[in-house]
Design an enzyme around this catalytic site. Sequence first.
Site, PDB file in Angstrom:
ATOM      1  N   THR A 517       0.819  -1.199   0.000  1.00 19.52           N
ATOM      2  CA  THR A 517       0.000   0.000   0.000  1.00 19.52           C
ATOM      3  C   THR A 517       0.859   1.258   0.000  1.00 19.52           C
ATOM      4  O   THR A 517       1.984   1.257   0.495  1.00 19.52           O
ATOM      5  CB  THR A 517      -0.938   0.038   1.220  1.00 19.52           C
ATOM      6  OG1 THR A 517      -0.150   0.147   2.414  1.00 19.52           O
ATOM      7  CG2 THR A 517      -1.790  -1.213   1.291  1.00 19.52           C
ATOM      8  N   CYS A 518       0.317   2.328  -0.537  1.00 18.29           N
ATOM      9  CA  CYS A 518       1.036   3.606  -0.545  1.00 18.29           C
ATOM     10  C   CYS A 518       0.697   4.376   0.722  1.00 18.29           C
ATOM     11  O   CYS A 518       0.218   5.504   0.688  1.00 18.29           O
ATOM     12  CB  CYS A 518       0.703   4.407  -1.790  1.00 18.29           C
ATOM     13  SG  CYS A 518      -1.047   4.736  -2.024  1.00 18.29           S
ATOM     14  N   ASP A 519       0.926   3.738   1.858  1.00 17.35           N
ATOM     15  CA  ASP A 519       0.634   4.322   3.161  1.00 17.35           C
ATOM     16  C   ASP A 519       1.811   4.051   4.084  1.00 17.35           C
ATOM     17  O   ASP A 519       2.269   2.908   4.190  1.00 17.35           O
ATOM     18  CB  ASP A 519      -0.649   3.710   3.736  1.00 17.35           C
ATOM     19  CG  ASP A 519      -1.213   4.536   4.881  1.00 17.35           C
ATOM     20  OD1 ASP A 519      -0.480   4.759   5.864  1.00 17.35           O
ATOM     21  OD2 ASP A 519      -2.378   4.937   4.797  1.00 17.35           O
TER      22      ASP A 519
END
Length: 659
Positions: A517-519
Amino acid sequence: MPDVASVDSSLTTAADVIIQASPTSSSSLWNPSLSASLYRMEGWGAPYFTANSSGNISVRPHGSDTLPHQDIDLLKVVKNVTDSKSSGGLGLQLPLIVRFPDVLKNRLECLQSAFDLAVKSHGYGSHYQGVYPVKCNQDRFTVEDIVKFGSPFRFGLEAGSKPELLLAMSCLCKGNPDAFLICNCFKDGEYVSLALLGRKLSLNSVIVLEQEHELDLVIDLSQKMNVRPVIGLRAKLRTKQTNFYASNSGEKGKFGLSSSQIVRVVRKLSESGMLDCLQLLHFHIGSMIPSTSLVSDGVSEAAQIYCELVRLGAHMRVIDVGGGLGIDYDGSKSGEAAQSVTYTLEQYAEAVVSSIRYVCDRRSVKHPVICSESGRAIVTHHSVLIFEAASAVKPMAHQLSPDDIQFLLEGEEDLYAAVMRGDQERSLLYVGQLKQRCVEGFKDGVLSIEQLGSIDGLCEWVLKTIGGSDPVQTYNINLSIFTSTTSHWGMGHLFPIVPIHKLDQKPRACGILSDLTCDSEGKIVKFIGGESSLPLHEIDSNGRYLLGLFLGGSYEESIGGVHNLFGRPSVVRVSQSDGPQSFVVTRTVPGQSSSDVLRAMQHEPELMLKTLKHRADEVMHTKGAGEEDDDDVYKNVAACLDRSFHNMPYLATEEGIIE
């Protein structure tokens, strides 16, 4: 400051001496037993998981009763289901949840056996009859298996919402007619009507009052439907949890009736001529109860309330001790935080039975049927989440020559002297100070980025020279933590994570796990045992590195989200078999495709695909190329779009798994 030649000589000698003094282990001396110890498998994994002689994790489907030829090699399972169909596999994509119904059956039998033993040893005058809270894992086949496996000992279900009640009613139509259907949660007219309808359908449904005002609804609808209900009430105990879940227990708990509310409920039932309908007392101390002393305190308090209800004229016959039977996730048996408990199934059952018997005997009250809602203890072990470490990133410092080192150490006499003495504490202190000064210099424009890199190289050299630990690598995993390990992200809950193969080789790296995820929160940086990194093997460019997250069979599948639209993993059910591989795959469910997760968020994948194909058609035919070339390009684009909508959102890997 010594001259260059002396610096070179002395530094090299110091590094050599210190590094050679560090104990090393040859890979040839490493074995699966050492890996099992390293990953604490005997603590959290027994009796279901072990490291086999091939260096893979084996599943022991029948627990302690598993025979040697019945062990299931987990790597062989994963290879079987992920190999392409053309090579004889099932063609599923990772990540993958592997469920073992035999383990589920064994957990149910062990729980029942523990209570049966306690009942017999204490001369208890009734029996144990548990229920499974559907919220722990609502998977259809998991629930159906529990009803089937639990039928010989009247095992039932607990429902906390209208959909859960509907599936529980449906499943129990094939179960034991005496099995309880415990109806908890906030209730409206439809929920109460369904529960009453259950009694009309000859299901043993019990409506548990969570709030006082629900009684009016039960009385009114039971009269309208001409159904004599069986009613329970949930007591709000004074006994309070002591771990992470403490805020949800005791007098501040979310559910339950106080002493004064219980008295009013009894009075109202008596006035309505329905006091005989009150037959069950329910309570819940809290999840993951850490010790049997807390179990005994809570159960004893509830048993006193039960006896008081008998004294007030209720036709009591069941005491439901709720959930809270914990799992030793880290294998420490320490009872600390929310990761461990200090007792076994047998000790838990002993504490419950003995506490109820003692109070009831003192009050001359007939021993009630004992019910528990032990969901976590039933389903936690039966599924394993398998995922791949796709790549690893190791911090790489600037490689320095002896001349570079001598130059950079000018003016750093304290650091140099500490290194020569092998003083780790002082060396680390001076390295930290040097880094801070250099970062500030870089921010002020005094140092170039090349110079900053050289300083990092010097600091790395110092750590190696003083025998410091290797830098922690970041392993990029083909998984969404938000979808598959929500409890870790949201609550800091720790699960055992172990390579499912290569356990006959010593892990040479330390790693943290970073998801797709881009988190920034999509990382696992804490592990069982209080560790801030996980011992891992270097990723082989010629093979795949597979990890398993264990003891995640409860809650994780139920509460996972679709962060970044990464959907549900693939799922397979694997049963023990007497065939050549000792297992058979009985069911496969491919993971959610991009279309599936888009549709779940109210998008229309078919319309989206049509729009994109229309745009492609427009663009391709306005470039001025030949018509035949345009058609070929358009077909390729359309095929690519089709694949993307129908494939899983996770990284696709073409390589097979090497055993």
